[in-house]
Design an enzyme around this catalytic site. Structure first.
Site, short mmCIF file in Angstrom:
data_model
loop_
_atom_site.label_atom_id
_atom_site.label_comp_id
_atom_site.label_asym_id
_atom_site.label_seq_id
_atom_site.Cartn_x
_atom_site.Cartn_y
_atom_site.Cartn_z
N LYS A 1 -7.13 1.84 -2.43
CA LYS A 1 -6.67 1.42 -1.11
C LYS A 1 -6.64 2.59 -0.14
O LYS A 1 -7.00 2.44 1.04
CB LYS A 1 -5.28 0.78 -1.20
CG LYS A 1 -4.71 0.33 0.14
CD LYS A 1 -5.62 -0.66 0.87
CE LYS A 1 -5.14 -0.97 2.30
NZ LYS A 1 -3.92 -1.76 2.36
N SER B 1 0.86 -1.18 0.00
CA SER B 1 0.00 0.00 0.00
C SER B 1 0.90 1.23 0.00
O SER B 1 1.54 1.55 1.01
CB SER B 1 -0.90 0.01 1.24
OG SER B 1 -1.77 -1.09 1.22
N LYS C 1 0.88 5.69 7.98
CA LYS C 1 1.46 5.87 6.65
C LYS C 1 0.36 6.03 5.61
O LYS C 1 0.41 6.92 4.75
CB LYS C 1 2.35 4.68 6.34
CG LYS C 1 2.95 4.65 4.93
CD LYS C 1 2.19 3.74 3.98
CE LYS C 1 2.25 2.29 4.41
NZ LYS C 1 1.57 1.41 3.44
#
Length: 294
Positions: A169, A94, A237
């Site tokens: 995502k 990701s 993140k």
């Protein structure tokens, strides 16, 4: 198929295991020794990403963040050094949608196709082969890799071109973060009011508030099991990608920002390695109350 797999952590190891179980030849590489559970099934360790790529038709990466993908692809003896015409690189990490498009262009210049195929479902989904897989890239490459995806996940969708899988995502992680926060607030409210949060969760599971987050992460919160399936630092993140993308697009994501602040508060308490359901603990600290089953 001859498949390469680079990145054999919490997610990568079971995902690679499913490919081995399906009869594919698997060439693997990781910064740590390859788990015995893979080698006993026939996984072939390689000393570099270049050797993995040279031996494979499809090369999968599953690493933590954008710089790790860049290093795996383009670092010394990286995947790019072993590529050629007709091969396919599949990044299931990701990472940044913007940099994904740049990576794809560089891989395409070597004669290989590129798919960005991040996943949702965490360690549970990886072990159960029930991951949701969101794919960006060309249809032909997707069709070739689809049988591999089907061994690792149940909901596999080609969203669009390169970068669109990663964009999906990021959207997924916004929803997951906000839902974790909502479940945490609800259980904290119920517990502080004197109700049994376990029974409250049970009741809510039969109504409109039911969700996979309430089912899995709600149970984690009540049992105080914050052993990571997906670490807070990784969700931080992902929300950074969302917030940086929002800035570039000139839009506001106020509740995404507030969830990030709660994750930051957990990290400040030493919780960067907690499961992301541990967001609850930031709210508990402010409430001076701990959620417990009665």
């Amino acid at each position: 198929m001859k498949v390469g797999f680079i990145g054999l952590g919490i997610m990568g190891t079971p995902m690679a295991g499913h490919l081995l179980d399906a009869g594919h030849t698997l060439y693997v590489h990781d910064i740590k020794p390859v788990a015995a559970e893979l080698t006993v099934k026939g996984a072939i360790p390689c000393p570099s990403g270049a050797e993995v790529a040279a031996a494979s038709e499809v090369v999968i990466t599953m690493v933590p963040d954008t710089p790790h993908v860049a290093a795996a692809l383009f670092g010394e003896n990286g995947i790019a050094a072993g590529l050629g015409a007709g091969k396919i690189v599949v990044d299931m990490s990701s990472i940044s949608p913007i940099e994904t498009k740049e990576f794809a262009a560089r891989i395409n210049a070597l004669g290989s196709d590129y798919l960005d195929a991040p996943v949702s479902g965490g360690e549970v989904g990886a072990k159960a082969a029930s991951l949701t897989i969101m794919v960006g890239g060309p249809q032909a490459a997707f069709d070739t890799v689809k049988p591999l995806f089907d061994k690792m996940g149940k909901n596999v969708t080609l969203v669009g071109g390169n970068g669109d899988g990663q964009t999906t995502k990021v959207a997924n992680q916004i929803i997951v973060a906000l839902t974790i926060e909502a479940v945490a607030e609800a259980l904290l409210f119920a517990s502080k009011a004197g109700a049994d949060p376990a029974k409250v969760r049970q009741a809510l599971m039969g109504g409109f508030a039911s969700s996979r987050i309430l089912e899995v992460h709600g149970e984690r919160m009540i049992n105080r099991n914050f052993t990571p399936g997906f670490r807070i630092e990784l969700h931080q993140k992902d929300l950074n990608l969302a917030l940086n993308g929002a800035k570039a697009l000139n839009l506001s994501l106020p509740h995404t920002a507030s969830c990030q602040q709660l994750f930051n508060a957990c990290a400040a308490q030493g919780g960067a390695q907690w499961d992301h359901s541990g967001l609850l603990k930031a709210l508990e600290l402010m409430a001076n109350h701990e959620v417990k089953a009665v």
